[in-house]
Motif scaffolding. Sequence first.
Motif, PDB file in Angstrom:
ATOM      1  N   THR A   9     158.701 150.631  85.814  1.00 41.33           N
ATOM      2  CA  THR A   9     158.300 151.651  86.788  1.00 41.33           C
ATOM      3  C   THR A   9     159.484 152.537  87.141  1.00 41.33           C
ATOM      4  N   LEU A  10     160.627 151.899  87.391  1.00 37.15           N
ATOM      5  CA  LEU A  10     161.840 152.651  87.722  1.00 37.15           C
ATOM      6  C   LEU A  10     162.276 153.507  86.540  1.00 37.15           C
ATOM      7  N   LEU A  11     162.190 152.962  85.346  1.00 39.58           N
ATOM      8  CA  LEU A  11     162.612 153.692  84.155  1.00 39.58           C
ATOM      9  C   LEU A  11     161.733 154.912  83.912  1.00 39.58           C
ATOM     10  N   THR A  12     160.439 154.776  84.174  1.00 39.41           N
ATOM     11  CA  THR A  12     159.539 155.928  84.029  1.00 39.41           C
ATOM     12  C   THR A  12     159.967 157.068  84.940  1.00 39.41           C
ATOM     13  N   GLY A  13     160.255 156.748  86.194  1.00 34.54           N
ATOM     14  CA  GLY A  13     160.702 157.770  87.138  1.00 34.54           C
ATOM     15  C   GLY A  13     162.014 158.408  86.724  1.00 34.54           C
ATOM     16  N   LEU A  14     162.939 157.605  86.218  1.00 33.95           N
ATOM     17  CA  LEU A  14     164.234 158.140  85.784  1.00 33.95           C
ATOM     18  C   LEU A  14     164.082 159.036  84.563  1.00 33.95           C
ATOM     19  N   ASN A  15     163.217 158.647  83.645  1.00 38.44           N
ATOM     20  CA  ASN A  15     163.015 159.468  82.453  1.00 38.44           C
ATOM     21  C   ASN A  15     162.409 160.821  82.798  1.00 38.44           C
ATOM     22  N   ILE A  16     161.486 160.834  83.732  1.00 41.61           N
ATOM     23  CA  ILE A  16     160.826 162.088  84.108  1.00 41.61           C
ATOM     24  C   ILE A  16     161.766 162.991  84.897  1.00 41.61           C
ATOM     25  N   THR A  17     162.415 162.459  85.920  1.00 38.43           N
ATOM     26  CA  THR A  17     163.279 163.294  86.762  1.00 38.43           C
ATOM     27  C   THR A  17     164.593 163.632  86.081  1.00 38.43           C
ATOM     28  N   GLY A  18     165.035 162.780  85.158  1.00 37.37           N
ATOM     29  CA  GLY A  18     166.308 163.026  84.496  1.00 37.37           C
ATOM     30  C   GLY A  18     166.317 164.281  83.655  1.00 37.37           C
ATOM     31  N   ARG A  19     165.137 164.774  83.259  1.00 36.09           N
ATOM     32  CA  ARG A  19     165.071 165.969  82.407  1.00 36.09           C
ATOM     33  C   ARG A  19     165.464 167.237  83.149  1.00 36.09           C
ATOM     34  N   THR A  20     165.429 167.222  84.487  1.00 33.56           N
ATOM     35  CA  THR A  20     165.813 168.420  85.236  1.00 33.56           C
ATOM     36  C   THR A  20     167.119 168.222  86.002  1.00 33.56           C
ATOM     37  N   VAL A  21     167.877 167.206  85.654  1.00 32.85           N
ATOM     38  CA  VAL A  21     169.213 167.033  86.235  1.00 32.85           C
ATOM     39  C   VAL A  21     170.146 168.061  85.593  1.00 32.85           C
ATOM     40  N   ALA A  22     170.951 168.743  86.406  1.00 37.86           N
ATOM     41  CA  ALA A  22     171.880 169.739  85.878  1.00 37.86           C
ATOM     42  C   ALA A  22     172.936 169.067  84.999  1.00 37.86           C
ATOM     43  N   GLN A  23     173.224 169.671  83.855  1.00 37.03           N
ATOM     44  CA  GLN A  23     174.234 169.111  82.957  1.00 37.03           C
ATOM     45  C   GLN A  23     175.641 169.387  83.474  1.00 37.03           C
ATOM     46  N   LYS A  24     175.898 170.632  83.826  1.00 34.70           N
ATOM     47  CA  LYS A  24     177.186 171.013  84.416  1.00 34.70           C
ATOM     48  C   LYS A  24     176.920 172.009  85.533  1.00 34.70           C
ATOM     49  N   SER A  25     177.512 171.765  86.680  1.00 34.89           N
ATOM     50  CA  SER A  25     177.254 172.646  87.816  1.00 34.89           C
ATOM     51  C   SER A  25     178.444 172.631  88.766  1.00 34.89           C
ATOM     52  N   ALA A  26     178.614 173.760  89.470  1.00 36.83           N
ATOM     53  CA  ALA A  26     179.642 173.814  90.503  1.00 36.83           C
ATOM     54  C   ALA A  26     179.298 172.874  91.652  1.00 36.83           C
ATOM     55  N   ILE A  27     178.022 172.517  91.764  1.00 37.09           N
ATOM     56  CA  ILE A  27     177.582 171.546  92.770  1.00 37.09           C
ATOM     57  C   ILE A  27     177.457 170.201  92.067  1.00 37.09           C
ATOM     58  N   GLU A 201     158.500 171.223  80.837  1.00 40.18           N
ATOM     59  CA  GLU A 201     158.628 169.965  81.567  1.00 40.18           C
ATOM     60  C   GLU A 201     157.291 169.540  82.167  1.00 40.18           C
ATOM     61  N   LEU A 202     156.544 170.500  82.680  1.00 42.79           N
ATOM     62  CA  LEU A 202     155.225 170.187  83.229  1.00 42.79           C
ATOM     63  C   LEU A 202     154.310 169.635  82.147  1.00 42.79           C
ATOM     64  N   GLU A 203     154.366 170.223  80.960  1.00 40.62           N
ATOM     65  CA  GLU A 203     153.507 169.778  79.858  1.00 40.62           C
ATOM     66  C   GLU A 203     153.774 168.314  79.502  1.00 40.62           C
ATOM     67  N   LYS A 204     155.045 167.892  79.601  1.00 38.05           N
ATOM     68  CA  LYS A 204     155.392 166.510  79.287  1.00 38.05           C
ATOM     69  C   LYS A 204     154.837 165.532  80.325  1.00 38.05           C
ATOM     70  N   ILE A 205     154.686 166.004  81.561  1.00 36.41           N
ATOM     71  CA  ILE A 205     154.191 165.136  82.638  1.00 36.41           C
ATOM     72  C   ILE A 205     152.675 165.009  82.597  1.00 36.41           C
ATOM     73  N   LEU A 206     151.996 166.068  82.175  1.00 37.76           N
ATOM     74  CA  LEU A 206     150.540 166.091  82.193  1.00 37.76           C
ATOM     75  C   LEU A 206     149.956 165.056  81.245  1.00 37.76           C
ATOM     76  N   SER A 207     148.827 164.504  81.634  1.00 40.55           N
ATOM     77  CA  SER A 207     148.137 163.511  80.806  1.00 40.55           C
ATOM     78  C   SER A 207     146.891 164.138  80.189  1.00 40.55           C
ATOM     79  N   ASP A 208     146.225 163.382  79.328  1.00 39.57           N
ATOM     80  CA  ASP A 208     145.009 163.867  78.685  1.00 39.57           C
ATOM     81  C   ASP A 208     143.745 163.378  79.386  1.00 39.57           C
ATOM     82  N   GLY A 209     143.898 162.766  80.548  1.00 37.88           N
ATOM     83  CA  GLY A 209     142.747 162.251  81.266  1.00 37.88           C
ATOM     84  C   GLY A 209     142.046 163.309  82.086  1.00 37.88           C
ATOM     85  N   ASP A 210     141.096 162.855  82.898  1.00 35.46           N
ATOM     86  CA  ASP A 210     140.306 163.773  83.729  1.00 35.46           C
ATOM     87  C   ASP A 210     140.954 164.018  85.086  1.00 35.46           C
ATOM     88  N   ASN A 211     142.109 163.386  85.348  1.00 40.12           N
ATOM     89  CA  ASN A 211     142.783 163.611  86.618  1.00 40.12           C
ATOM     90  C   ASN A 211     143.184 165.072  86.746  1.00 40.12           C
TER      91      ASN A 211
END
Length: 369
Positions: A9-27, A201-211
């Motif tokens: 469960t934790l790994l799923t969340g990390l994989n999804i959110t990790g895709r929008t982590v900044a690679q290099k930033s002043a912040i 990124e949204l396309e990767k999150i979306l499922s093929d179900g009826d939700n």
Amino acid sequence: MRFTCEKNTLLTGLNITGRTVAQKSAISAIEGILCKAGDGLSLTGYNMETAITYVIDAEVSDMGQCVLPARLFGDIIRRLPEGPVTVVVDDNYKVSIRAGYASFTISAESADEYPNLPDVGDGRSIRIPQTAMKELISGTIFAVSENQGRPIHTGVKFEVEEDRVSAIAVDGFRLARRTYHTQEPTGRQLSFVVPAPGLKELEKILSDGDNQVAFTLGTRHILFQVGQATLICRLLEGEFLDWRKVVPTNCPIRLCAHVSDLASSIERVGLIVSEKYKSPVRCIFGNQQVLLRTNTTIGAAEDQCSLAGDGKELEIGFNVRYLADALRAIPSEEVILELTNGLSPIVMTPVDEKLDFSYMVLPVRIKSN
């Protein structure tokens, strides 16, 4: 802060959110994942353009928040044994990670420097099935422009009307439009352009179900809610092409093609076309067939495909990849090919009235035989 949750469960969340982590930033804070333990566990990745937040079930014994090193924390969780994972963060931001007999100690950062996510507001959301949104994206995103000179065309335009949601992409050489007809009235009239990276990124999150996926339009951002995930993306600003004025209508030549047969023929003759040795495919639309030819410094190729209708021997050249991309995106077995002359674009429209799409590809000038 202290919480326990299942590794997967934790790994799923990390994989999804990790895709929008900044690679290099002043912040430096946005180079990590924001972790908030409260009513469940919230993970956030944000690169100042797109943010993804994912909420997972966790047993939280001490609430708190911190910024975890995205890559290191993700690698550790990925390699832990199956089962529950306990994470403890002390006042000095030392992180203790334990699962089974495995344990790690790493350092985190304070969440004080992590920027606030954009406020989209409390506008009324629009809901459509996730499969419909996925088809809107996949059916158009390939045609967005890569030319940063016109930033507005590096995204997909969405048009929301009373009974439909349309997605349109253009790049100066082709146009792709898909439309989903809603079952319930949207009660809205909206128009906005979403950058391609956010939609991918949204396309990767979306499922093929009826939700359903819900999206809410803000002043400068849009929010998508997909199950436990929330994506916020900055909108593009500018004047998008008036696509209705550029797509030809009432074309004198209308042919019907089997999509897979035509795509196979185009891909075959395109085998000798490369980025280095570019050459158009020469299409000669005759009676009940189209002859396809390419000729490059690599060699030559020829094929033909059966059609329904008479193309009146119209000869016209197209970019091979653009034709192939459009055919791959068509959601039906058959398609109508609409043509005018050798200098006008080809328009592909549905045979089945229940479908609603159009793909347009501009011609390429070809040398006479």
